[in-house]
Motif scaffolding. Structure first.
Motif, PDB file in Angstrom:
ATOM      1  N   UNK A 178       1.068  -1.207   0.223  1.00  0.00           N
ATOM      2  CA  UNK A 178       0.310  -0.006   0.279  1.00  0.00           C
ATOM      3  C   UNK A 178       0.781   1.454   0.147  1.00  0.00           C
ATOM      4  N   UNK A 179       2.400   1.064   0.519  1.00  0.00           N
ATOM      5  CA  UNK A 179       3.072   2.461   0.993  1.00  0.00           C
ATOM      6  C   UNK A 179       3.412   2.866  -0.541  1.00  0.00           C
ATOM      7  N   UNK A 180       4.046   1.527  -1.715  1.00  0.00           N
ATOM      8  CA  UNK A 180       4.109   1.907  -2.756  1.00  0.00           C
ATOM      9  C   UNK A 180       3.529   2.735  -3.624  1.00  0.00           C
TER      10      UNK A 180
ATOM     11  N   UNK B 278      -3.474  -1.599  -2.439  1.00  0.00           N
ATOM     12  CA  UNK B 278      -2.063  -2.247  -3.203  1.00  0.00           C
ATOM     13  C   UNK B 278      -1.599  -2.866  -3.944  1.00  0.00           C
ATOM     14  N   UNK B 279      -2.407  -3.984  -3.996  1.00  0.00           N
ATOM     15  CA  UNK B 279      -1.911  -5.274  -4.417  1.00  0.00           C
ATOM     16  C   UNK B 279      -1.454  -4.767  -6.034  1.00  0.00           C
TER      17      UNK B 279
ATOM     18  N   UNK C  68       4.438  -2.871  -6.708  1.00  0.00           N
ATOM     19  CA  UNK C  68       4.270  -2.307  -5.639  1.00  0.00           C
ATOM     20  C   UNK C  68       4.469  -3.286  -4.480  1.00  0.00           C
ATOM     21  N   UNK C  69       4.957  -4.734  -5.222  1.00  0.00           N
ATOM     22  CA  UNK C  69       5.122  -5.862  -3.839  1.00  0.00           C
ATOM     23  C   UNK C  69       5.516  -5.418  -3.028  1.00  0.00           C
TER      24      UNK C  69
END
Length: 125
Positions: free
Chosen positions: A2-4, A31-32, A104-105
């Motif tokens: 989620x942060x990314x 955020x996946x 985003x992982x």
């Protein structure tokens, strides 16, 4: 993850030529995966590759046109045998042509996400 996801959105907001998915404020964003659309997707992928960032097009063919949807799953024309023609799935075709997935992982560090976002921003300006 989620942060990314939100880091990309913050860095890349208001960049002409980049379209983010519409989000409902009532939904939880996990955020996946962050899909963006750009007319210059293939050129952007090559630019990123030239800068040692390999990203992939996860959706190169609209689902109804995949060979699995033809009799016996072997027709290179995909869903044509089901009566589908180019243009029948305009949204899926647009996504197949313009979609880019930003990584985003949890293996992507914030620094790498910033680098990728910076390269995307540099390319689209």
């Amino acid at each position: 993850q989620r942060e990314n996801y939100f880091l990309y959105k913050k860095i890349l907001e208001n960049i002409d030529g980049l379209e983010f998915p519409k989000e409902d404020p009532d939904y939880f964003i996990n955020g996946y995966r962050l899909s963006v659309l750009t007319e210059r997707r293939n050129d952007l992928l090559n630019f990123l590759k030239d800068h040692s960032e390999i990203l992939y097009n996860f959706y190169p063919v609209p689902l109804p046109y995949l060979p699995v949807f033809s009799p016996y799953g072997r027709s290179p024309e995909g869903g044509k045998n089901l009566g589908y023609n180019k243009g029948d799935f305009a949204v899926a075709e647009k996504i197949a042509q313009k979609c880019l997935i930003l990584p985003t992982n949890n293996l992507i560090t914030k620094e790498r996400a910033r680098r990728i976002a910076g390269l995307v921003k540099e390319f689209l300006r």
